[in-house]
Design a protein around this motif. Structure first.
Motif, PDB file in Angstrom:
ATOM      1  N   ASP A  47      -5.709  -7.283  -3.018  1.00 33.36           N
ATOM      2  CA  ASP A  47      -7.162  -7.867  -3.319  1.00 33.36           C
ATOM      3  C   ASP A  47      -8.298  -7.257  -2.372  1.00 33.36           C
ATOM      4  O   ASP A  47      -8.747  -7.242  -2.940  1.00 33.36           O
ATOM      5  CB  ASP A  47      -6.646  -9.673  -3.581  1.00 33.36           C
ATOM      6  CG  ASP A  47      -5.765 -10.182  -4.255  1.00 33.36           C
ATOM      7  OD1 ASP A  47      -5.528  -9.649  -5.065  1.00 33.36           O
ATOM      8  OD2 ASP A  47      -6.295 -11.492  -4.326  1.00 33.36           O
ATOM      9  N   ALA A  50      -8.496  -3.880  -3.898  1.00 34.59           N
ATOM     10  CA  ALA A  50      -9.659  -3.600  -4.661  1.00 34.59           C
ATOM     11  C   ALA A  50     -11.134  -4.313  -4.342  1.00 34.59           C
ATOM     12  O   ALA A  50     -12.105  -3.286  -4.381  1.00 34.59           O
ATOM     13  CB  ALA A  50      -8.699  -4.510  -6.033  1.00 34.59           C
ATOM     14  N   LEU A  80      -3.350  -1.442  -7.502  1.00 32.51           N
ATOM     15  CA  LEU A  80      -3.534  -1.511  -8.910  1.00 32.51           C
ATOM     16  C   LEU A  80      -1.972  -1.530  -8.952  1.00 32.51           C
ATOM     17  O   LEU A  80      -0.965  -2.040  -9.231  1.00 32.51           O
ATOM     18  CB  LEU A  80      -3.938  -0.858 -10.224  1.00 32.51           C
ATOM     19  CG  LEU A  80      -5.378  -0.814 -10.064  1.00 32.51           C
ATOM     20  CD1 LEU A  80      -5.167   0.231 -10.715  1.00 32.51           C
ATOM     21  CD2 LEU A  80      -5.290  -1.658 -10.849  1.00 32.51           C
ATOM     22  N   THR A  84      -2.170  -6.783  -7.626  1.00 31.91           N
ATOM     23  CA  THR A  84      -4.166  -7.188  -7.026  1.00 31.91           C
ATOM     24  C   THR A  84      -3.937  -8.357  -7.888  1.00 31.91           C
ATOM     25  O   THR A  84      -4.143  -7.799  -9.727  1.00 31.91           O
ATOM     26  CB  THR A  84      -4.783  -6.320  -6.667  1.00 31.91           C
ATOM     27  OG1 THR A  84      -5.894  -7.638  -6.377  1.00 31.91           O
ATOM     28  CG2 THR A  84      -5.216  -5.800  -8.553  1.00 31.91           C
ATOM     29  N   THR A  85      -4.624  -9.638  -7.844  1.00 22.96           N
ATOM     30  CA  THR A  85      -4.347  -9.819  -8.799  1.00 22.96           C
ATOM     31  C   THR A  85      -6.763 -10.317  -9.172  1.00 22.96           C
ATOM     32  O   THR A  85      -7.528 -10.469 -10.273  1.00 22.96           O
ATOM     33  CB  THR A  85      -5.158 -11.691  -8.094  1.00 22.96           C
ATOM     34  OG1 THR A  85      -5.902 -11.882  -6.739  1.00 22.96           O
ATOM     35  CG2 THR A  85      -3.551 -12.231  -8.252  1.00 22.96           C
ATOM     36  N   ARG A  86      -6.750  -9.077  -8.749  1.00 23.72           N
ATOM     37  CA  ARG A  86      -7.922  -8.778  -8.843  1.00 23.72           C
ATOM     38  C   ARG A  86      -8.467  -7.078  -9.925  1.00 23.72           C
ATOM     39  O   ARG A  86      -9.232  -6.695  -9.216  1.00 23.72           O
ATOM     40  CB  ARG A  86      -8.959  -8.725  -7.734  1.00 23.72           C
ATOM     41  CG  ARG A  86      -9.145  -9.895  -6.477  1.00 23.72           C
ATOM     42  CD  ARG A  86     -10.189  -9.874  -6.011  1.00 23.72           C
ATOM     43  NE  ARG A  86     -10.555 -11.090  -5.337  1.00 23.72           N
ATOM     44  CZ  ARG A  86     -11.447 -11.606  -4.180  1.00 23.72           C
ATOM     45  NH1 ARG A  86     -12.454 -10.809  -4.284  1.00 23.72           N
ATOM     46  NH2 ARG A  86     -10.907 -12.533  -4.050  1.00 23.72           N
ATOM     47  N   ARG A  87      -7.840  -6.831 -10.678  1.00 19.92           N
ATOM     48  CA  ARG A  87      -7.013  -6.057 -10.894  1.00 19.92           C
ATOM     49  C   ARG A  87      -8.842  -4.997 -11.812  1.00 19.92           C
ATOM     50  O   ARG A  87      -9.041  -4.202 -11.690  1.00 19.92           O
ATOM     51  CB  ARG A  87      -6.918  -6.390 -12.396  1.00 19.92           C
ATOM     52  CG  ARG A  87      -6.089  -5.376 -13.115  1.00 19.92           C
ATOM     53  CD  ARG A  87      -5.278  -5.425 -14.216  1.00 19.92           C
ATOM     54  NE  ARG A  87      -4.862  -4.362 -15.103  1.00 19.92           N
ATOM     55  CZ  ARG A  87      -4.235  -3.337 -14.942  1.00 19.92           C
ATOM     56  NH1 ARG A  87      -3.388  -3.567 -13.528  1.00 19.92           N
ATOM     57  NH2 ARG A  87      -3.762  -2.025 -15.719  1.00 19.92           N
TER      58      ARG A  87
END
Length: 120
Positions: A47, A50, A80, A84-87
């Motif tokens: 994250d 990202a 990626l 990540t959860t923040r794509r």
């Protein structure tokens, strides 16, 4: 002698009580919390990558696009691949990193320079 309120109370049937249901154990809202600590730590790092990719790509459109553009591309790709959860931020970082390199190519071909300049 009974009053009206007592008569109403005695003539209305009592509401049946519902039997108590067995409740399920509370589930964690975030699946990363239920995973082992090493996985959640790697996801936090991804994250961060990202967000760094997005910031470097954004800064690279203004200054040092030769250096910050490739860094944004690398960090976005790593974020990626590590899940990540923040794509969205990672994809924006990739897009801005590619834009940085396109701006650099445009500046080199039109002005023969690798930096911005305002004025004549």
């Amino acid at each position: 002698m009974t009053t009206l309120s007592e008569a109403i109370r005695t003539t209305t049937p009592a509401k049946p009580t519902k039997p108590a249901r067995a409740t399920k154990p509370a589930q964690a809202a975030d699946p990363a919390q239920t995973a082992d600590p090493a996985t959640s730590r790697l996801r936090r790092h991804a994250d961060g990558m990202a967000v760094a990719s997005f910031i470097l790509g954004l800064l690279g459109t203004l200054v040092l696009n030769l250096l910050l553009g490739p860094c944004a591309l690398v960090l976005g790709t790593l974020a990626l691949t590590r899940g990540t959860t923040r794509r969205g931020r990672a994809l924006l970082g990739l897009t801005l990193g590619a834009t940085d390199l396109l701006i650099l190519a445009l500046l080199v071909t039109t002005d023969g320079t690798v930096s911005w300049h305002i004025g004549g």
